[in-house]
Write a protein that holds these residues in place. Structure first.
Motif, PDB file in Angstrom:
ATOM      1  N   LYS A 199       0.809  -1.214   0.000  1.00  0.00           N
ATOM      2  CA  LYS A 199       0.000   0.000   0.000  1.00  0.00           C
ATOM      3  C   LYS A 199       0.844   1.267   0.000  1.00  0.00           C
ATOM      4  CE  LYS A 199      -4.070  -1.945   2.279  1.00  0.00           C
ATOM      5  NZ  LYS A 199      -4.916  -1.924   3.500  1.00  0.00           N
ATOM      6  N   ALA A 200       2.127   1.127   0.224  1.00  0.00           N
ATOM      7  CA  ALA A 200       3.000   2.291   0.112  1.00  0.00           C
ATOM      8  C   ALA A 200       3.023   2.796  -1.319  1.00  0.00           C
ATOM      9  CB  ALA A 200       4.407   1.936   0.579  1.00  0.00           C
ATOM     10  N   ASP A 201       2.712   1.919  -2.264  1.00  0.00           N
ATOM     11  CA  ASP A 201       2.565   2.320  -3.658  1.00  0.00           C
ATOM     12  C   ASP A 201       1.084   2.639  -3.887  1.00  0.00           C
ATOM     13  OD1 ASP A 201       5.247   1.857  -4.113  1.00  0.00           O
ATOM     14  OD2 ASP A 201       4.920  -0.205  -4.793  1.00  0.00           O
ATOM     15  N   ILE A 202       0.763   3.908  -4.094  1.00  0.00           N
ATOM     16  CA  ILE A 202      -0.617   4.350  -4.318  1.00  0.00           C
ATOM     17  C   ILE A 202      -0.929   4.141  -5.797  1.00  0.00           C
ATOM     18  CG2 ILE A 202      -2.233   6.279  -4.159  1.00  0.00           C
ATOM     19  CD1 ILE A 202      -0.401   7.455  -1.995  1.00  0.00           C
ATOM     20  N   ARG A 203      -1.848   3.216  -6.089  1.00  0.00           N
ATOM     21  CA  ARG A 203      -2.127   2.802  -7.463  1.00  0.00           C
ATOM     22  C   ARG A 203      -3.495   3.288  -7.930  1.00  0.00           C
ATOM     23  NH1 ARG A 203       1.431  -1.302  -9.083  1.00  0.00           N
ATOM     24  NH2 ARG A 203       2.794  -2.041  -7.377  1.00  0.00           N
ATOM     25  N   SER A 204      -3.650   3.344  -9.233  1.00  0.00           N
ATOM     26  CA  SER A 204      -4.916   3.769  -9.827  1.00  0.00           C
ATOM     27  C   SER A 204      -5.895   2.589  -9.859  1.00  0.00           C
ATOM     28  CB  SER A 204      -4.695   4.286 -11.247  1.00  0.00           C
ATOM     29  OG  SER A 204      -5.928   4.523 -11.889  1.00  0.00           O
ATOM     30  N   PRO A 205      -7.129   2.779  -9.359  1.00  0.00           N
ATOM     31  CA  PRO A 205      -8.104   1.691  -9.404  1.00  0.00           C
ATOM     32  C   PRO A 205      -8.804   1.563 -10.755  1.00  0.00           C
ATOM     33  CG  PRO A 205      -9.046   3.573  -8.278  1.00  0.00           C
ATOM     34  CD  PRO A 205      -7.646   3.954  -8.628  1.00  0.00           C
ATOM     35  N   ILE A 206      -8.674   2.573 -11.614  1.00  0.00           N
ATOM     36  CA  ILE A 206      -9.349   2.549 -12.910  1.00  0.00           C
ATOM     37  C   ILE A 206      -8.391   3.045 -13.987  1.00  0.00           C
ATOM     38  CG2 ILE A 206     -11.637   2.958 -11.921  1.00  0.00           C
ATOM     39  CD1 ILE A 206     -11.331   5.901 -12.772  1.00  0.00           C
ATOM     40  N   SER A 207      -8.796   2.835 -15.220  1.00  0.00           N
ATOM     41  CA  SER A 207      -8.086   3.427 -16.351  1.00  0.00           C
ATOM     42  C   SER A 207      -8.798   4.716 -16.725  1.00  0.00           C
ATOM     43  CB  SER A 207      -8.074   2.464 -17.542  1.00  0.00           C
ATOM     44  OG  SER A 207      -7.357   1.289 -17.228  1.00  0.00           O
ATOM     45  N   GLY A 208      -8.044   5.788 -16.804  1.00  0.00           N
ATOM     46  CA  GLY A 208      -8.682   7.067 -17.095  1.00  0.00           C
ATOM     47  C   GLY A 208      -7.656   8.173 -17.214  1.00  0.00           C
ATOM     48  N   ILE A 209      -8.066   9.364 -16.747  1.00  0.00           N
ATOM     49  CA  ILE A 209      -7.227  10.545 -16.856  1.00  0.00           C
ATOM     50  C   ILE A 209      -7.192  11.261 -15.509  1.00  0.00           C
ATOM     51  CG2 ILE A 209      -9.131  12.013 -17.595  1.00  0.00           C
ATOM     52  CD1 ILE A 209      -7.158  13.440 -19.444  1.00  0.00           C
ATOM     53  N   VAL A 210      -6.076  11.893 -15.209  1.00  0.00           N
ATOM     54  CA  VAL A 210      -5.909  12.610 -13.945  1.00  0.00           C
ATOM     55  C   VAL A 210      -6.540  14.000 -14.088  1.00  0.00           C
ATOM     56  CG1 VAL A 210      -4.272  13.516 -12.267  1.00  0.00           C
ATOM     57  CG2 VAL A 210      -3.772  11.367 -13.455  1.00  0.00           C
ATOM     58  N   LEU A 211      -7.652  14.211 -13.348  1.00  0.00           N
ATOM     59  CA  LEU A 211      -8.295  15.526 -13.364  1.00  0.00           C
ATOM     60  C   LEU A 211      -7.640  16.494 -12.390  1.00  0.00           C
ATOM     61  CD1 LEU A 211     -12.098  14.614 -13.477  1.00  0.00           C
ATOM     62  CD2 LEU A 211     -10.598  15.212 -15.378  1.00  0.00           C
ATOM     63  N   ASN A 212      -7.243  15.979 -11.238  1.00  0.00           N
ATOM     64  CA  ASN A 212      -6.678  16.848 -10.216  1.00  0.00           C
ATOM     65  C   ASN A 212      -5.579  16.097  -9.470  1.00  0.00           C
ATOM     66  OD1 ASN A 212      -6.364  19.152  -8.639  1.00  0.00           O
ATOM     67  ND2 ASN A 212      -7.837  18.442  -7.115  1.00  0.00           N
ATOM     68  N   ARG A 213      -4.562  16.838  -9.064  1.00  0.00           N
ATOM     69  CA  ARG A 213      -3.454  16.242  -8.313  1.00  0.00           C
ATOM     70  C   ARG A 213      -3.075  17.180  -7.184  1.00  0.00           C
ATOM     71  NH1 ARG A 213       2.586  16.844 -10.024  1.00  0.00           N
ATOM     72  NH2 ARG A 213       2.198  18.637  -8.664  1.00  0.00           N
ATOM     73  N   ALA A 214      -3.261  16.702  -5.943  1.00  0.00           N
ATOM     74  CA  ALA A 214      -2.885  17.480  -4.771  1.00  0.00           C
ATOM     75  C   ALA A 214      -1.617  16.944  -4.124  1.00  0.00           C
ATOM     76  CB  ALA A 214      -4.021  17.480  -3.754  1.00  0.00           C
ATOM     77  N   ALA A 215      -1.114  15.830  -4.611  1.00  0.00           N
ATOM     78  CA  ALA A 215       0.069  15.197  -4.013  1.00  0.00           C
ATOM     79  C   ALA A 215       1.345  15.884  -4.488  1.00  0.00           C
ATOM     80  CB  ALA A 215       0.101  13.723  -4.376  1.00  0.00           C
TER      81      ALA A 215
END
Length: 412
Positions: A199-215
């Protein structure tokens, strides 16, 4: 010679004061006779005629629509946080990046997690060794108990020795059970450590596009009930949805499957097709206005539409082709009703009031219209159909295309 009295005679004074007052009743009577004679002998006023406002009956297609506003949204929108607390060691994606399911978006510092995994592996190995030791002690205790029990059956064993052998055998069996439980606990701890490390690797649960990034790299993440959203992903922007608010007065006319067209401010003059796929029962109230959410599917193959765009949708709720159409105002018109208070009413009041002033407007109930025929209104009972707010579809046996329906009137 007697002195004359200079004071006026009292009788003459009283008669002088009364004389003018006797003329007023005659003056009033003469004025009333003159007014009555003028009203009776004056020329008759020209009769008031009505001018009717008419509109011809037309035949055509009637489309009934409902207007609603809302926003364009992705079909699937996912907010991603971290299940673990820690410091972000790396961020792998940015705005508008396309990602696939399972792709790593960011990674937490895993130093402590790796240490926990090593500890868990060591605890598992120790638990496995304790189980082997317990099983060996149990085997020895079982053999001793078997020998002691055989001697006891022949009467050659001391009673205390028999009791001690039986207790040692039972303790050995219990030790084996405890060792097995410890081994299972160590295995679970190891799996937990492996899961946390993954879980230290934060993975995408879906295929799509990044709308927002706060990290951001170095950001400290606290896994609480209100964990911060690190990424917002949208799945497949080529197929989106339009969420609009339907007024409670119109919700009864709207149904799943209705076609619609909508426009957005970004592309003036362009219309996008849509279709209602869901009508939600939950009400939404804003400033005392109750609305219901409708969800419409939208194809966005050219990716012109973006999440959050404000849209105005025109939903088609009914179509009636080739029907007779009249203005809505025709259903609200009714000719005047005379109450008989004209010149023929008699009396001074009847003479003073002009002819026709006593008429009143009739009441329209929406079940009939009036057609101008031979210069006079003719009532026709109709069956009303759908309406778009300006025109309404009607049917009647004596109504035909081109008939002049009355929508209003004025004096002439």
């Amino acid at each position: 010679m007697p002195k004359s009295d200079s004071r006026p005679d009292l009788t003459q004074v009283l008669q002088a004061s009364r004389a003018p007052r006797r003329r007023w009743p005659w003056a009033i009577a003469l004025l009333a006779v003159a007014l009555t004679s003028w009203l009776w002998l004056r020329p008759e006023a020209a009769p008031t005629t009505l001018r009717y406002d008419t509109t011809p009956v037309t035949r055509g297609d009637l489309t009934v629509t409902v207007i609603a506003t809302g926003t364009v949204q992705p079909t699937t929108r996912v907010d991603i946080s971290s299940e673990l607390s820690g410091t972000l060691a790396a961020v792998m994606v940015d705005y508008n990046d396309e990602v696939s399911e399972g792709q790593i978006l960011a990674r937490l510092d895993s130093t402590n997690l790796q240490s926990r995994l090593t500890t868990a592996e060591a605890q598992l190995a120790a638990a496995a060794g304790r189980l082997i030791q317990a099983e060996a002690s149990a085997t020895e205790a079982a053999e001793t108990w078997a020998s002691t029990a055989a001697l006891d059956q022949r009467g050659l064993a001391v009673r205390s020795t028999v009791i001690a052998a039986k207790a040692a055998n039972d303790r050995a069996a219990a030790s084996v059970a405890i060792a097995k439980a410890d081994l299972q606990l160590a295995e679970a701890s190891l799996e937990e450590a492996k899961t946390d490390l993954a879980k230290a690797d934060i993975r995408s649960p879906i295929s799509g596009i990044v709308l927002n990034r706060a990290a951001e790299k170095g950001m400290i993440v606290a896994a609480t009930l209100n964990a911060p959203v690190l990424f917002t992903l949208a799945e497949d922007l080529s197929r989106m949805q339009l969420q609009v608010d339907i007024d409670e007065a119109d919700i009864g006319r709207v149904a799943v499957g209705n076609a619609a067209n909508f426009s957005v401010d970004a592309y003036p003059g362009r219309s996008f097709p849509a279709q209602i796929t869901q009508l939600r029962y939950a009400p939404e109230e804003t400033d005392g206005v109750v609305t219901y959410k409708a969800v419409l599917t939208v194809q966005n193959d050219d990716l012109l539409l973006r999440p959050g765009m404000t849209a105005t949708a025109t939903i088609t709720v009914a179509r009636e082709p080739g029907v007779l159409l009249v203005p809505m105002a025709a259903l609200r018109y009714a000719p005047p009703i005379s109450d008989g208070a004209g010149r023929s009413g008699g009396g001074l009041l009847g003479l003073i009031m002009p002819s026709g002033r006593g008429s009143s407007r009739g009441k329209a109930d929406g079940s009939s219209i009036y057609v101008l025929r031979a210069g006079a209104p003719e009532k026709i009972t109709i069956t009303a159909g759908a309406s778009d707010g300006k025109m309404i579809a009607v049917s009647a046996a004596t109504l035909a295309e081109g008939d002049q329906v009355i929508t209003g009137q004025s004096d002439r």
